[in-house]
Design a protein around this motif. Structure first.
Motif, PDB file in Angstrom:
ATOM      1  N   GLN A  23      -6.429   2.647  -0.408  1.00 30.36           N
ATOM      2  CA  GLN A  23      -5.221   2.471  -1.209  1.00 30.36           C
ATOM      3  C   GLN A  23      -4.682   1.046  -1.288  1.00 30.36           C
ATOM      4  O   GLN A  23      -3.589   0.840  -1.774  1.00 30.36           O
ATOM      5  CB  GLN A  23      -4.132   3.400  -0.678  1.00 30.36           C
ATOM      6  N   THR A  56      -0.398   6.788   5.993  1.00 31.87           N
ATOM      7  CA  THR A  56      -0.149   6.773   4.554  1.00 31.87           C
ATOM      8  C   THR A  56      -0.292   8.158   3.936  1.00 31.87           C
ATOM      9  O   THR A  56      -1.283   8.854   4.170  1.00 31.87           O
ATOM     10  CB  THR A  56      -1.124   5.797   3.867  1.00 31.87           C
ATOM     11  N   ALA A  57       0.699   8.534   3.174  1.00 40.51           N
ATOM     12  CA  ALA A  57       0.689   9.840   2.511  1.00 40.51           C
ATOM     13  C   ALA A  57      -0.347   9.855   1.390  1.00 40.51           C
ATOM     14  O   ALA A  57      -0.596   8.833   0.758  1.00 40.51           O
ATOM     15  CB  ALA A  57       2.069  10.138   1.933  1.00 40.51           C
ATOM     16  N   PRO A  58      -0.936  11.035   1.135  1.00 37.67           N
ATOM     17  CA  PRO A  58      -1.891  11.177   0.026  1.00 37.67           C
ATOM     18  C   PRO A  58      -1.108  11.321  -1.279  1.00 37.67           C
ATOM     19  O   PRO A  58      -0.998  12.402  -1.844  1.00 37.67           O
ATOM     20  CB  PRO A  58      -2.639  12.461   0.374  1.00 37.67           C
ATOM     21  N   THR A  59      -0.569  10.210  -1.745  1.00 36.69           N
ATOM     22  CA  THR A  59       0.472  10.238  -2.777  1.00 36.69           C
ATOM     23  C   THR A  59       0.088  11.034  -4.017  1.00 36.69           C
ATOM     24  O   THR A  59       0.870  11.862  -4.492  1.00 36.69           O
ATOM     25  CB  THR A  59       0.832   8.795  -3.182  1.00 36.69           C
ATOM     26  N   HIS A  60      -1.077  10.766  -4.543  1.00 34.93           N
ATOM     27  CA  HIS A  60      -1.414  11.414  -5.806  1.00 34.93           C
ATOM     28  C   HIS A  60      -1.717  12.902  -5.613  1.00 34.93           C
ATOM     29  O   HIS A  60      -1.307  13.728  -6.424  1.00 34.93           O
ATOM     30  CB  HIS A  60      -2.566  10.651  -6.481  1.00 34.93           C
ATOM     31  N   SER A  62       1.295   4.605  -8.432  1.00 32.03           N
ATOM     32  CA  SER A  62       1.580   4.832  -7.019  1.00 32.03           C
ATOM     33  C   SER A  62       3.094   4.828  -6.810  1.00 32.03           C
ATOM     34  O   SER A  62       3.793   3.974  -7.331  1.00 32.03           O
ATOM     35  CB  SER A  62       0.981   3.709  -6.164  1.00 32.03           C
ATOM     36  N   PRO A  63       3.580   5.773  -6.035  1.00 31.43           N
ATOM     37  CA  PRO A  63       5.016   5.774  -5.720  1.00 31.43           C
ATOM     38  C   PRO A  63       5.287   4.968  -4.448  1.00 31.43           C
ATOM     39  O   PRO A  63       4.380   4.695  -3.664  1.00 31.43           O
ATOM     40  CB  PRO A  63       5.296   7.252  -5.460  1.00 31.43           C
ATOM     41  N   GLY A  80      -9.488  10.997   4.256  1.00 31.22           N
ATOM     42  CA  GLY A  80      -8.498  10.666   5.276  1.00 31.22           C
ATOM     43  C   GLY A  80      -7.783   9.398   4.857  1.00 31.22           C
ATOM     44  O   GLY A  80      -8.060   8.830   3.791  1.00 31.22           O
ATOM     45  N   ASN A  81      -6.878   8.922   5.674  1.00 32.64           N
ATOM     46  CA  ASN A  81      -6.193   7.662   5.379  1.00 32.64           C
ATOM     47  C   ASN A  81      -6.632   6.600   6.393  1.00 32.64           C
ATOM     48  O   ASN A  81      -7.655   6.759   7.067  1.00 32.64           O
ATOM     49  CB  ASN A  81      -4.670   7.874   5.371  1.00 32.64           C
ATOM     50  N   GLY A 131       0.800  -1.202   0.000  1.00 31.40           N
ATOM     51  CA  GLY A 131       0.000   0.000   0.000  1.00 31.40           C
ATOM     52  C   GLY A 131       0.834   1.254   0.000  1.00 31.40           C
ATOM     53  O   GLY A 131       1.726   1.341   0.841  1.00 31.40           O
ATOM     54  N   PRO A 132       0.571   2.191  -0.905  1.00 30.22           N
ATOM     55  CA  PRO A 132      -0.456   2.084  -1.928  1.00 30.22           C
ATOM     56  C   PRO A 132      -0.142   0.957  -2.911  1.00 30.22           C
ATOM     57  O   PRO A 132       1.007   0.657  -3.175  1.00 30.22           O
ATOM     58  CB  PRO A 132      -0.450   3.449  -2.619  1.00 30.22           C
ATOM     59  N   ILE A 149      -4.935  15.157   5.227  1.00 27.30           N
ATOM     60  CA  ILE A 149      -5.863  14.554   4.274  1.00 27.30           C
ATOM     61  C   ILE A 149      -7.242  14.859   4.846  1.00 27.30           C
ATOM     62  O   ILE A 149      -7.568  14.409   5.952  1.00 27.30           O
ATOM     63  CB  ILE A 149      -5.658  13.035   4.144  1.00 27.30           C
ATOM     64  N   GLY A 150      -8.002  15.653   4.136  1.00 29.08           N
ATOM     65  CA  GLY A 150      -9.290  16.111   4.643  1.00 29.08           C
ATOM     66  C   GLY A 150      -9.755  17.265   3.769  1.00 29.08           C
ATOM     67  O   GLY A 150      -9.094  17.619   2.796  1.00 29.08           O
ATOM     68  N   PRO A 153      -6.301   5.683  -5.068  1.00 26.80           N
ATOM     69  CA  PRO A 153      -5.189   6.361  -4.400  1.00 26.80           C
ATOM     70  C   PRO A 153      -5.484   6.692  -2.943  1.00 26.80           C
ATOM     71  O   PRO A 153      -6.648   6.921  -2.571  1.00 26.80           O
ATOM     72  CB  PRO A 153      -5.012   7.637  -5.238  1.00 26.80           C
ATOM     73  N   PRO A 154      -4.455   6.750  -2.116  1.00 27.18           N
ATOM     74  CA  PRO A 154      -4.646   7.107  -0.714  1.00 27.18           C
ATOM     75  C   PRO A 154      -5.404   8.416  -0.602  1.00 27.18           C
ATOM     76  O   PRO A 154      -5.166   9.341  -1.401  1.00 27.18           O
ATOM     77  CB  PRO A 154      -3.211   7.289  -0.195  1.00 27.18           C
ATOM     78  N   GLY A 155      -6.302   8.486   0.383  1.00 28.01           N
ATOM     79  CA  GLY A 155      -7.065   9.711   0.552  1.00 28.01           C
ATOM     80  C   GLY A 155      -8.485   9.476   1.047  1.00 28.01           C
ATOM     81  O   GLY A 155      -9.181  10.414   1.382  1.00 28.01           O
ATOM     82  N   TYR A 192      -4.761  12.239  15.137  1.00 35.99           N
ATOM     83  CA  TYR A 192      -4.886  12.602  13.726  1.00 35.99           C
ATOM     84  C   TYR A 192      -4.795  14.105  13.518  1.00 35.99           C
ATOM     85  O   TYR A 192      -4.229  14.578  12.528  1.00 35.99           O
ATOM     86  CB  TYR A 192      -6.209  12.085  13.143  1.00 35.99           C
TER      87      TYR A 192
END
Lengths: 405, 405, 405, 405
Positions: free
Chosen positions: A203, B253-257, B36-37, A70-71, A20-21, B69-70, A209-211, B234
């Motif tokens: 993700q 987890t980062a909001p990659t995209h 995804s990275p 959120g994640n 993940g992702p 993320i929000g 995608p994460p989010g 959070y």
């Protein structure tokens, strides 16, 4: 046309095998590449309306679903905020880093958390759980929290068995399951298994995608938690699941582009069918396990993290190579062959170089035989290139396993 | 090749002129359309490292920035959670729906909120604020909350003047400003203006799809709020702004995209220069106002919501047409000409048909003369088509205004 | 965050108003952003099968359609190669740069070309055509070539009238029409009008990136041209239109990504309906003409290139501003307002600075009221900013024109 | 959520292993997903200017390069049209379907073609070529045409050896090489090897969607072919390579979106370095051959098409499985594992069911160890699943081969 880069077999499409992702489907990315929609009416209302039944179906429930921008951590906090008031008691069954993470988060929020930690490579001991519940004669434990599959250890919890324990004891605690690493990968039946709260994020198996974080919750949970004093407007699951106005579903501006992505991902799952999705993950996990069994057959340092197959998740496989070999192999695979494996997580204390002995292979979400066999073949190539002792033919065992599917 | 649709001049690229989400730049969408990275190392670490200084620069601060993320509501809740303990007192200066929304959220979280409501069409009365602060002799007000530009009313608050009031009174309250509808549109200097907490989100002037909220906070705020008991893992801004590990920036987890999209949007702002960005918004807002002034010159029902230009935001314009004319015009523009205008918000009580008399025109973010003049020309076409009385030549006044820029 | 760029109102989505390539719909670009498909079977066979009827319908024919990987010039050459043997005679009716270009190309291929040139601002004189055909008593003219709308001059040819002339004379010449700038913009009925060969390309009314050329041809043309000795394997229209194997449609590898784009564009046209598509272009062209009429009312240097409305194409408008004013206005619109207008083409000899007095405004393909009114409003703003004399209110006339649509 | 589809391991990212179009890099697709650019100035002029040196470098030449909107067949026709007048004599050395195809095209254009056909599995016999050239004492052969790698047979021609033959004989014929399947895959040095005309297309090693053909030509060829009477305006290479105006490069409208894609692909090749690109293809081809050698070791029906490694191309591998096994394996791989292999081409007469015994595996362009090993592992899985006799461990041999790279 000169170059300073050495020859490598990595140029080509990079492949990400971290838990993940996950690999995002072209369909999902394409759906997200679009102009902003109106959020006061129009198409997005229909798209969201179509998401709800699909989102519930993925978790095997006809009850409630809530979407959070959120994640996974956001979804944990949301679950905690809805379930608990300050001082409420929770029993957390930890089988890895993330079970402990959820517990830590709850404790930081003021919940009275008791962690039953089964280490990093063992499943939940149902007998210990039963004993603890029986001892809680005044039913002070409001909820039992467990991870379905812990992303760090890849250990799986038998949720149906856990429910059976609660039932056997007659304990009214809510059953809350972290399905972040398992949803749409490992079989899960929220209603059948009597799960009150399921937690996930976009993700991994949900191929978005994460989010986005997700909560599914039972009517029982809704009723018993109505007055939780940790609940805040953003986390409150009631308007998100039962709101009468569009903005309530997201407590403000909708995550427009993610909604289009999620919608496409859920459609893909529906098209395939959940039984098929689970079967695919089961088969690919089996191929990975078969490879490791062979590799470990001539090098005792190489081993799957979880001993029994029944205790392993279908979406990610944690393993040990020993020494610095996991890091060496990860780096070779990335730089020489285009495959990025996951690091080991939570297997060694911070700063302890032993962490270089662990890695994880993800096989979650948008993943097929080509992708996973390619990963295993690359790994076996790397083992040879680096001179890491191993039983030859892990990839052969994997092909054999899949040829019987 | 038959059709059931009547002829329309809307076919072509639809244009969204609602006050968020705004028009997403191709560069941003393209940056988000990617695999995804890895999130355990590699390129995304560098991308995020480059975001911080640019994100601070947008707000005019060298202090702290945090990404959530929000959405905007999440950022509100985050600001509240970090600033307050239960029972802390806040003074909220409301000039529209969203100022009241922030207040309501704080109250629901347990903050003792006093709302000073200036209605839906008037700016903050600084004298009243000063009086209230002077009356608070024991400095029980921990923070003053205000919206820079309220998305619903398009009323702007003079933040520098507000700071001057606090200074004149010698009141130590934190100054917290909601810049959701104004950041990267209206001039804003966090450090120079002594703002302690600024709140924003991605989907308006920051030209990134909904899904990210932002807080900027002063060292003063960090120090004074360290023990806020509403703070949860959070929302906690400390690790997000000052974390030592990558995952801490996003609490998981980062909001990659979105990160790739935000990075591109911030680069675009840097390339243009904030002074130019603000000047562009100021000019386009002026064109919109000029058009409405002409339209209203022969129909008193048509009027800008905010009387004085100095009290209007540069990113969105709320206006009144009266009767059902705003809804009629919005529908004509959407179905006949490809332009979606914003509905009026917070101008009439729920269920009151008077809301059909209000609308909003957005001119925020990735917006230029072609886009905004096109909206105004379409509106004037619609006024004629629908036979709504108006002074002719609003679009002419707009072109004249921009010809002097 | 410093900048070296001066403030401009151009930042935002740039708008391209040149007569091809036109604005590509998001749907088309999204359809092209995909993995390569198999070309030996599977989905692309179905996609191409669905293209044929739609492609024929766009031209108003039930006869033959051929797709070429190529541009408009390729389609010209393909038409020539199929129609002619060396030494065959063609009569070309030129109303602008491109009519002459097609003639030049045919001559370079060995065709005996007679050009009847009507200049850069006048329509075909049907009497002259009739006289020439009557004089050709031995029917040595194999084909009459004309442009439906010449992209350079925006002059339109009355194709139905041309057919009537051929019929009146009883001349058997093939009628070949260049519809590059008109297809899916201006009304066209290949079969009803007795057109034998129609030529077009993807990048204008057909809303697909440059890279595809099209021929539609009658059975009459097919029969009479079967032995043309200019025909080569790549240009041969027979296998492209009537092939039995997939590869024959494209003489080799299919233009896979363009196929997906074209498919989506044709679907959009079908959804709207050709009558509506033409009506939309007619209305938008009328708005442009109305604006120029007003601008020219107080400055005789400003004028539409084509005097009579019935002789003007619906997709592009050529105009004169005089002096260097067209270039000045184009540059202002691009750098200050985000609109790129087309240069004048073929109106002045190469090197003659008079070309700075001409420009073109495109309104073809994926274009709506917002886009075109925005262009006109920007132009009027530029006229004011640059102090170019003009009648005020061109944009007003445009809005008025569209309000009656 | 029911399903009618059976479980499959194919769901996930489909992988296309046909010999063109190849796997398109995300960077290329992303570069093409953009608004239409101006073609009368601006950025695209710079992009094209930067393409030329990179395009020449890929072919190892400092002489001329021309880009055609077209496919490989278009490039063949362009080469023919520039080189020949009707009646000129060409000697074509065919080692597969496509060598014969080029010959057939030339003949249809009026060239006097002599084909020396070496069958579908053997390389050019240089002695026969030498004999033919020596017999042509009056130098009536204007050009010798050969394929570097024939896509159908995967047979490679030793171009340097061919040049040596021409030199030894002292024959002035132009040397024209079809590099469609080899450019940017197999080592190629146009200038060093004395090649006069090289032909290629975008969709294989050049990693850009089908739609562009390329010619590189020597000054010698330019001079000797100046008066070729097959030359037409569209095919004429002079203005394309040496034009002074932008439109001349493409004989009309530029292929705007493909230009952005090609530019990115050429940049990727430059970043990697041609030596590394060739080394990567060589290694991956070696892995494929190693696998087939093992599979064939216990089933004589399974064999590589080309016996000697030195005669095999690095971009594609043709092979035989016998009976219907190739078709069975292809179908299994596609439907059960997500890999689409290439069909055999030109190995059996049309209608002969023997074609079901042949297949091709592509390993061209944007391809790395993960992708190719994944294909081989899937194939070995399929061999087992289908019960096709084979030597076990082909995938093991492939991993071993790559571990030594």
């Amino acid at each position: 046309m000169t170059t300073t880069r050495p020859a490598s077999l990595a140029n080509g499409r990079p492949y990400l095998a971290i838990p993940g992702p996950s690999v995002m489907p072209d369909r999902v990315l394409r759906a997200m590449h679009r102009a902003s929609p109106n959020i006061y009416g129009g198409e997005i209302y229909e798209v969201v309306a179509a998401i709800w039944p699909r989102l519930r179906a993925v978790a095997g429930t006809t009850q409630n679903a809530a979407i959070y921008i959120g994640n996974g951590h956001a979804a944990w906090e949301a679950a905690n905020a809805n379930m608990f008031s300050r001082g409420d008691k929770a029993l957390v069954l930890a089988v890895g880093h993330f079970g402990n993470g959820w517990a830590k988060m709850a404790r930081a929020m003021g919940v009275d958390v008791e962690v039953m930690d089964f280490g990093t490579a063992a499943p939940v001991d149902m007998a210990r759980v039963e004993a603890a519940l029986r001892a809680d004669t005044n039913h002070s434990i409001k909820a039992v929290l467990a991870t379905h599959v812990d992303t760090s250890s890849s250990t799986k919890t038998n949720v149906a068995a856990l429910r059976a324990v609660l039932d056997a004891v007659g304990h009214p605690a809510l059953l809350a399951i972290d399905c972040i690493a398992s949803m749409a990968c490992d079989e899960f039946h929220m209603d059948t298994w009597g799960v009150d709260v399921a937690v996930s994020a976009s993700q991994k198996g949900l191929m978005t995608p994460p989010g986005l974080g997700f909560l599914w919750f039972s009517e029982n949970a809704a009723a018993r938690c109505r007055n939780s004093d940790l609940r805040t407007p953003y986390w409150d699951w009631e308007p998100r699941a039962k709101g009468t106005e569009f903005w309530q579903y997201f407590n403000g501006t909708a995550p427009t582009h993610h909604i289009y992505g999620l919608s496409e991902a859920l459609l893909m799952l529906e098209e395939e069918g959940m039984e098929n999705v689970w079967a695919r993950h089961r088969a690919l996990a089996g191929a990975v396990w078969a490879a490791f069994d062979v590799w470990g057959s001539e090098n005792p340092a190489i081993a799957l993290n979880v001993a029994r197959a029944q205790d392993r998740g279908f979406s990610v496989t944690a393993a040990r190579l020993g020494g610095h070999d996991a890091t060496r192999l990860r780096e070779w695979c990335e730089h020489q062959a285009g495959v990025t494996l996951g690091i080991g997580l939570g297997m060694a204390a911070p700063g302890d170089p032993a962490w270089h002995g662990f890695l994880r292979v993800a096989h979650m979400g948008h993943v097929n035989a080509h992708m996973t066999l390619g990963v295993l073949a690359v790994m076996e190539t790397g083992l040879q290139a680096l001179g890491i002792a191993h039983g030859a033919g892990g990839i052969m065992a994997a092909t054999k396993a899949l040829s019987h599917t």
